[in-house]
Design a protein around this motif. Structure first.
Motif, PDB file in Angstrom:
ATOM      1  N   ALA A 102      -7.882  74.664 -20.093  1.00  0.00           N
ATOM      2  CA  ALA A 102      -8.831  74.771 -21.202  1.00  0.00           C
ATOM      3  C   ALA A 102     -10.107  73.979 -20.926  1.00  0.00           C
ATOM      4  O   ALA A 102     -11.224  74.461 -21.184  1.00  0.00           O
ATOM      5  CB  ALA A 102      -8.177  74.291 -22.490  1.00  0.00           C
ATOM      6  N   LEU A 103      -9.964  72.785 -20.378  1.00  0.00           N
ATOM      7  CA  LEU A 103     -11.144  71.968 -20.086  1.00  0.00           C
ATOM      8  C   LEU A 103     -11.954  72.537 -18.924  1.00  0.00           C
ATOM      9  O   LEU A 103     -13.182  72.447 -18.925  1.00  0.00           O
ATOM     10  CB  LEU A 103     -10.726  70.524 -19.808  1.00  0.00           C
ATOM     11  CG  LEU A 103     -10.250  69.757 -21.048  1.00  0.00           C
ATOM     12  CD1 LEU A 103      -9.567  68.455 -20.640  1.00  0.00           C
ATOM     13  CD2 LEU A 103     -11.399  69.493 -22.003  1.00  0.00           C
ATOM     14  N   THR A 104     -11.277  73.133 -17.963  1.00  0.00           N
ATOM     15  CA  THR A 104     -11.998  73.789 -16.861  1.00  0.00           C
ATOM     16  C   THR A 104     -12.790  74.981 -17.380  1.00  0.00           C
ATOM     17  O   THR A 104     -13.940  75.199 -16.976  1.00  0.00           O
ATOM     18  CB  THR A 104     -11.023  74.207 -15.749  1.00  0.00           C
ATOM     19  OG1 THR A 104     -10.357  73.036 -15.262  1.00  0.00           O
ATOM     20  CG2 THR A 104     -11.741  74.897 -14.602  1.00  0.00           C
ATOM     21  N   VAL A 105     -12.193  75.739 -18.286  1.00  0.00           N
ATOM     22  CA  VAL A 105     -12.910  76.856 -18.919  1.00  0.00           C
ATOM     23  C   VAL A 105     -14.133  76.324 -19.684  1.00  0.00           C
ATOM     24  O   VAL A 105     -15.223  76.905 -19.611  1.00  0.00           O
ATOM     25  CB  VAL A 105     -11.972  77.671 -19.833  1.00  0.00           C
ATOM     26  CG1 VAL A 105     -12.752  78.622 -20.725  1.00  0.00           C
ATOM     27  CG2 VAL A 105     -10.953  78.431 -18.996  1.00  0.00           C
ATOM     28  N   ALA A 106     -13.965  75.209 -20.386  1.00  0.00           N
ATOM     29  CA  ALA A 106     -15.090  74.611 -21.107  1.00  0.00           C
ATOM     30  C   ALA A 106     -16.185  74.162 -20.142  1.00  0.00           C
ATOM     31  O   ALA A 106     -17.381  74.326 -20.430  1.00  0.00           O
ATOM     32  CB  ALA A 106     -14.606  73.425 -21.944  1.00  0.00           C
ATOM     33  N   TYR A 107     -15.798  73.633 -19.005  1.00  0.00           N
ATOM     34  CA  TYR A 107     -16.761  73.187 -17.985  1.00  0.00           C
ATOM     35  C   TYR A 107     -17.581  74.372 -17.464  1.00  0.00           C
ATOM     36  O   TYR A 107     -18.807  74.319 -17.416  1.00  0.00           O
ATOM     37  CB  TYR A 107     -15.985  72.510 -16.848  1.00  0.00           C
ATOM     38  CG  TYR A 107     -16.817  71.915 -15.732  1.00  0.00           C
ATOM     39  CD1 TYR A 107     -17.418  70.674 -15.872  1.00  0.00           C
ATOM     40  CD2 TYR A 107     -16.957  72.569 -14.508  1.00  0.00           C
ATOM     41  CE1 TYR A 107     -18.141  70.097 -14.846  1.00  0.00           C
ATOM     42  CE2 TYR A 107     -17.683  72.000 -13.473  1.00  0.00           C
ATOM     43  CZ  TYR A 107     -18.279  70.761 -13.646  1.00  0.00           C
ATOM     44  OH  TYR A 107     -19.002  70.202 -12.622  1.00  0.00           O
ATOM     45  N   VAL A 108     -16.890  75.436 -17.106  1.00  0.00           N
ATOM     46  CA  VAL A 108     -17.576  76.632 -16.602  1.00  0.00           C
ATOM     47  C   VAL A 108     -18.422  77.262 -17.701  1.00  0.00           C
ATOM     48  O   VAL A 108     -19.555  77.690 -17.464  1.00  0.00           O
ATOM     49  CB  VAL A 108     -16.562  77.631 -16.007  1.00  0.00           C
ATOM     50  CG1 VAL A 108     -17.230  78.938 -15.636  1.00  0.00           C
ATOM     51  CG2 VAL A 108     -15.879  77.020 -14.789  1.00  0.00           C
ATOM     52  N   ALA A 109     -17.888  77.312 -18.924  1.00  0.00           N
ATOM     53  CA  ALA A 109     -18.648  77.870 -20.048  1.00  0.00           C
ATOM     54  C   ALA A 109     -19.884  77.023 -20.344  1.00  0.00           C
ATOM     55  O   ALA A 109     -20.945  77.565 -20.687  1.00  0.00           O
ATOM     56  CB  ALA A 109     -17.761  77.971 -21.282  1.00  0.00           C
ATOM     57  N   GLY A 110     -19.754  75.709 -20.200  1.00  0.00           N
ATOM     58  CA  GLY A 110     -20.908  74.838 -20.387  1.00  0.00           C
ATOM     59  C   GLY A 110     -21.993  75.119 -19.364  1.00  0.00           C
ATOM     60  O   GLY A 110     -23.176  75.208 -19.702  1.00  0.00           O
ATOM     61  N   PHE A 111     -21.581  75.285 -18.124  1.00  0.00           N
ATOM     62  CA  PHE A 111     -22.541  75.633 -17.070  1.00  0.00           C
ATOM     63  C   PHE A 111     -23.226  76.960 -17.394  1.00  0.00           C
ATOM     64  O   PHE A 111     -24.450  77.057 -17.377  1.00  0.00           O
ATOM     65  CB  PHE A 111     -21.824  75.719 -15.718  1.00  0.00           C
ATOM     66  CG  PHE A 111     -22.639  76.391 -14.651  1.00  0.00           C
ATOM     67  CD1 PHE A 111     -23.755  75.779 -14.124  1.00  0.00           C
ATOM     68  CD2 PHE A 111     -22.293  77.646 -14.182  1.00  0.00           C
ATOM     69  CE1 PHE A 111     -24.520  76.402 -13.141  1.00  0.00           C
ATOM     70  CE2 PHE A 111     -23.032  78.274 -13.207  1.00  0.00           C
ATOM     71  CZ  PHE A 111     -24.155  77.651 -12.685  1.00  0.00           C
ATOM     72  N   ALA A 112     -22.444  77.976 -17.716  1.00  0.00           N
ATOM     73  CA  ALA A 112     -23.013  79.291 -18.011  1.00  0.00           C
ATOM     74  C   ALA A 112     -23.847  79.260 -19.289  1.00  0.00           C
ATOM     75  O   ALA A 112     -24.925  79.859 -19.353  1.00  0.00           O
ATOM     76  CB  ALA A 112     -21.891  80.325 -18.136  1.00  0.00           C
TER      77      ALA A 112
END
Length: 100
Positions: free
Chosen positions: A56-66
């Motif tokens: 979930a946090l990795t998804v948040a990291y990638v979503a934050g970048f995008a």
């Protein structure tokens, strides 16, 4: 030696990745910084909070970048990067870092 909190690693990866890409004018180099920090943070998240939380946090990291890209068009590049880095750091602290 003190361990660097995953929240700081993740925020540093987002901010550092953008900074490196901008100052060197090599987006790939910024991507390397982003990826290395993301992988490091994901490993810490997995150790501290388990696989689901790390995912979930990795998804948040990638979503934050995008998400910083369209946000930058509204508020500017640096404010967008700092905003998403802060949001990811807060999520990291809430889910993983405060436990460790």
């Amino acid at each position: 030696m003190a361990k660097v909190p995953a929240a700081a690693v993740a925020a540093g990866g987002l901010i550092g990745g953008y900074g490196v890409a901008r100052w060197t004018r090599k987006r790939q180099l910024g991507g390397v910084v982003l990826a290395v920090a993301g992988a490091t943070a994901a490993q810490q998240w997995r150790q501290q909070a388990g696989g689901r939380a790390a995912t979930a946090l990795t998804v948040a990291y990638v979503a934050g970048f995008a998400g910083s890209h369209p946000l930058a068009k509204k508020v500017g590049a640096w404010p967008a990067v700092f905003g998403v880095a802060g949001a990811v750091a807060l999520a990291s602290w809430a889910v993983a870092d405060r436990r460790g």
